[in-house]
Write an enzyme that holds these catalytic residues in place. Structure first.
Site, PDB file in Angstrom:
ATOM      1  CG  LEU A  93      21.786 106.505  21.681  1.00 49.42           C
ATOM      2  CD1 LEU A  93      24.107 106.773  22.201  1.00 49.42           C
ATOM      3  CD2 LEU A  93      21.508 105.163  22.075  1.00 49.42           C
ATOM      4  NE  ARG A 117      23.224 113.015  23.525  1.00 47.45           N
ATOM      5  CZ  ARG A 117      21.905 112.324  24.024  1.00 47.45           C
ATOM      6  NH1 ARG A 117      21.817 111.229  24.734  1.00 47.45           N
ATOM      7  NH2 ARG A 117      20.875 112.842  23.199  1.00 47.45           N
ATOM      8  CG  HIS A 198      16.229 115.668  22.889  1.00 50.22           C
ATOM      9  ND1 HIS A 198      17.666 115.861  22.265  1.00 50.22           N
ATOM     10  CD2 HIS A 198      15.976 114.840  22.746  1.00 50.22           C
ATOM     11  CE1 HIS A 198      17.464 114.847  21.829  1.00 50.22           C
ATOM     12  NE2 HIS A 198      17.007 113.888  22.087  1.00 50.22           N
TER      13      HIS A 198
END
Length: 418
Positions: A93, A117, A198
């Site tokens: 972030l 997001r 990720h």
């Protein structure tokens, strides 16, 4: 003078009451929180200061809240101290915080983007993340390969340091890796209720995020920002969309980031956020001094060590010398329209900048100095000053103000642009 880098944290930095001390002491922080409330359409300030832990830890609240505190800390720092960084870097972030503070996009756009997001990530089900301490990267990579299946992928999500890594992927696969390391008495910390950031599970969310990113216009970066997916500075604003899109599915290359800062001779990093998460990572893995602007003791120490000298209107600055040089330069251009636009209008901009500095009783920032030099260059070109003479006059401005070393790259940039 220290060579500085600013670090911006991601999830894990949040706590109830974060940012409140800055809000109570500094108007810049109050304005930042108010701007965040307006952009989001709800009271993120109340959630930060008074909300319950469960409410704050909802990702659509947590990540915008951390972004808000980070931007508030950065703005307060610029007002209180003002010495600008050589690099900005953010963890996950935090890359959005770094890009915002580098001027790539307005804060209001950034906080709405970060909330979107968060919602896209939260829509990904059956995922998990876990922090592994006291292990080697090769062990983590091998465990991810060993325990991944065709339907249950596990990935190295964050390479945080010599012996700290984060894994992400399908919950069942992540648990197998956790059990494997627990059997070896390794430290394992599951990140509860966290989407699998990720990792390949984020592929669909990344596609949707890319569409959101493409709706925005990104401006040139005022500072060098290091990208998570490469561990190296952005080559330009045109890389923001592809790099932030990849960031949802790729490894956060934090070790490469910190190694790069050390290679570049950074002497001090300052974490712009609620706690000292990244500060501790830097201290554990490098010889770079690290401090957190969110911690009051560090903030006071930084102010004492780095604060700019008291404003003195009689001390020459790049802006005042640019004004004087503009007036002293003979005009060779007989085109009245060109003179009006290139000299008179530009000189008015210089005068307005100096007036703002005097009203605020402060010296110009590096960004403002570079802008003043650009305006002076435009004035001299309009007046028909030969290139070599223009260069000598700008060198004189830098010499008179003691800024030759700090702004020594200005000529190489001009040559590259040509």
């Amino acid at each position: 003078m220290y060579k500085l880098a600013f670090l911006f944290p991601g999830q894990g930095s949040q706590y109830i009451g974060m940012g409140k001390a800055l809000w109570e002491e500094f108007n810049a922080a109050k304005l930042t929180f108010a701007e965040a409330n307006d952009a989001l359409g709800y009271d993120i300030t109340k959630i930060c200061f008074e909300g319950g832990v469960r409410e704050l830890n909802r990702h659509e609240h947590m990540l915008p809240a951390i972004l808000t505190v980070s931007v508030a800390a950065f703005r307060v720092y610029l007002e209180e101290i003002g010495i600008e960084p050589a690099f900005l870097a953010g963890h996950s972030l935090g890359e959005y915080s770094a890009l915002t503070c580098a001027g790539a996009l307005p804060f209001a756009d950034a906080i709405r983007l970060v909330r979107k997001r968060s919602l896209l990530a939260a829509s990904v089900r059956s995922g998990a993340m876990s922090v592994l301490n006291g292990v080697m990267k090769e062990q983590v990579s091998e465990a991810c390969r060993l325990f991944s299946t065709e339907k249950e992928a596990i990935a190295l999500a964050c390479d945080n340091g010599r012996d700290q890594f984060v894994i992400s992927g399908h919950a069942a696969g992540v648990q197998r890796v956790e059990d494997y390391f627990l059997e070896q008495s390794m430290q394992v910390t599951p990140l509860l209720t966290t989407p699998p950031f990720h990792s390949p599970l984020m592929a669909h969310a990344a596609t949707e995020l890319e569409a959101e990113l493409n709706k925005l216009s990104f401006r040139p970066l005022q500072y060098a920002v290091i990208a998570n997916v490469t561990g190296r500075p952005y080559e330009g604003a045109e890389r923001i969309v592809p790099y932030l899109t990849r960031q949802l599915t790729d490894t956060v290359q934090w070790t490469k980031t910190i190694d790069f800062l050390q290679e570049q001779g950074v002497e001090l990093v300052v974490e712009m956020g609620p706690q000292a998460v990244l500060t501790n990572l830097v201290t554990a893995n490098t010889t770079i001094e690290a401090m957190s602007y969110g911690q009051r003791e560090d903030r006071l120490q930084l102010r004492e060590r780095l604060a700019a000298p008291a404003f003195d209107p009689h001390v020459p600055t790049v802006v005042t010398r640019c004004l004087a040089m503009a007036v002293a330069t003979r005009n060779r251009n007989k085109d009245a329209d060109a003179y009006r636009q290139g000299v008179i209008v530009t000189y008015d901009q210089l005068e307005r900048l100096q007036g703002e500095l005097e009203a605020a009783r402060r010296f110009p920032s590096e960004v403002e100095m570079r802008q003043a030099l650009e305006w002076l260059s435009q004035i001299m070109r309009t007046k028909g000053v030969p290139e070599e003479e223009e260069k000598r006059r700008i060198e004189k401005v830098l010499s008179d103000t003691g800024m030759t070393e700090r702004l020594s790259d200005i000529f190489s940039k001009e040559e590259t642009a040509c």
